[in-house]
Write an enzyme that holds these catalytic residues in place. Structure first.
Site, PDB file in Angstrom:
ATOM      1  N   CYS A 161      -1.529   0.638   7.221  1.00 27.35           N
ATOM      2  CA  CYS A 161      -2.964   0.324   7.300  1.00 27.35           C
ATOM      3  C   CYS A 161      -3.313  -0.921   6.493  1.00 27.35           C
ATOM      4  CB  CYS A 161      -3.817   1.500   6.815  1.00 27.35           C
ATOM      5  SG  CYS A 161      -3.687   2.988   7.814  1.00 27.35           S
ATOM      6  N   ARG A 162      -3.461  -0.746   5.181  1.00 21.62           N
ATOM      7  CA  ARG A 162      -3.986  -1.819   4.334  1.00 21.62           C
ATOM      8  C   ARG A 162      -3.041  -3.001   4.177  1.00 21.62           C
ATOM      9  NH1 ARG A 162      -5.242   2.260  -0.370  1.00 21.62           N
ATOM     10  NH2 ARG A 162      -3.411   3.152   0.654  1.00 21.62           N
ATOM     11  N   SER A 163      -1.790  -2.761   3.840  1.00 27.47           N
ATOM     12  CA  SER A 163      -0.903  -3.902   3.584  1.00 27.47           C
ATOM     13  C   SER A 163      -0.600  -4.722   4.835  1.00 27.47           C
ATOM     14  CB  SER A 163       0.366  -3.462   2.852  1.00 27.47           C
ATOM     15  OG  SER A 163       1.108  -2.531   3.591  1.00 27.47           O
ATOM     16  N   ASN A 210       2.451   1.430   4.392  1.00 24.53           N
ATOM     17  CA  ASN A 210       2.663   0.170   5.099  1.00 24.53           C
ATOM     18  C   ASN A 210       2.269   0.264   6.568  1.00 24.53           C
ATOM     19  OD1 ASN A 210       5.430  -1.951   6.046  1.00 24.53           O
ATOM     20  ND2 ASN A 210       3.479  -2.627   5.243  1.00 24.53           N
ATOM     21  N   ASP A 217      -8.067   3.922   0.878  1.00 25.39           N
ATOM     22  CA  ASP A 217      -7.221   4.246   2.024  1.00 25.39           C
ATOM     23  C   ASP A 217      -8.104   4.780   3.151  1.00 25.39           C
ATOM     24  OD1 ASP A 217      -5.264   4.973   3.805  1.00 25.39           O
ATOM     25  OD2 ASP A 217      -4.136   6.198   2.379  1.00 25.39           O
ATOM     26  N   CYS A 270       0.874  -1.176   0.000  1.00 26.92           N
ATOM     27  CA  CYS A 270       0.000   0.000   0.000  1.00 26.92           C
ATOM     28  C   CYS A 270       0.917   1.235   0.000  1.00 26.92           C
ATOM     29  CB  CYS A 270      -0.983  -0.026   1.172  1.00 26.92           C
ATOM     30  SG  CYS A 270      -0.253   0.145   2.820  1.00 26.92           S
TER      31      CYS A 270
END
Length: 156
Positions: free
Chosen positions: A15-17, A13, A125, A10
């Protein structure tokens, strides 16, 4: 058969990943799958920061433990050390395609290809939103991980 090596990417690095990393590791362990999983960001803006507290809160409420480490940026070695690199957005995918060395062995793909029925391209995001935005991102990540696990089981 070699152990699949999967990297999620993401922006920062945080939140999402790392959430995708945690969800995949959780389900892989529960299902007895041997995988190497990591995450990274395209940007250095969050370098060294821990996972976002809101992402951690939402993930833990669903039984996932985010990695206890600091954010890192994608490295050239990632394109050789991982079989599959999943980008959370088309912007991340373009950045990865520009950065990938000619010797890259990794398959680069948009994470969305694992959950196409949702009708969106990117995992949004949640950083500027509230907990519902983190929950929505986690919903999409769970759907994508479910698709990835189906692929991995089929390959075995």
């Amino acid at each position: 058969m070699t152990t699949p090596r999967i990297l999620f990417v993401c922006t920062g690095n945080i939140c999402r990943s790392p959430t995708a990393e945690a969800v995949l590791l959780h389900h892989a362990r529960a299902g007895g799958l041997d995988l190497v999983v990591d995450s990274a960001g395209t940007s250095a803006e969050e370098l060294g920061n821990p996972p976002d507290a809101r992402a951690r809160r939402v993930s833990e409420a669903r039984g996932y433990l985010l990695p206890n480490r600091r954010a890192r940026q994608v490295r050239d070695a990632d394109f050789i050390g991982f079989d599959r690199v999943f980008a959370m957005t088309t912007t991340h995918l373009r950045a990865l395609e520009r950065r990938a060395p000619a010797t890259s062995a990794a398959s680069l793909a948009l994470f969305e290809r694992l959950f196409p029925a949702h009708g969106i391209e990117d995992v949004p995001d949640p950083w500027y939103g509230g907990l519902p935005d983190y929950e929505h991102a986690l919903d999409l990540i769970e759907a994508g991980i479910e698709g990835l696990l189906r692929e991995l089981r089929t390959e075995r």
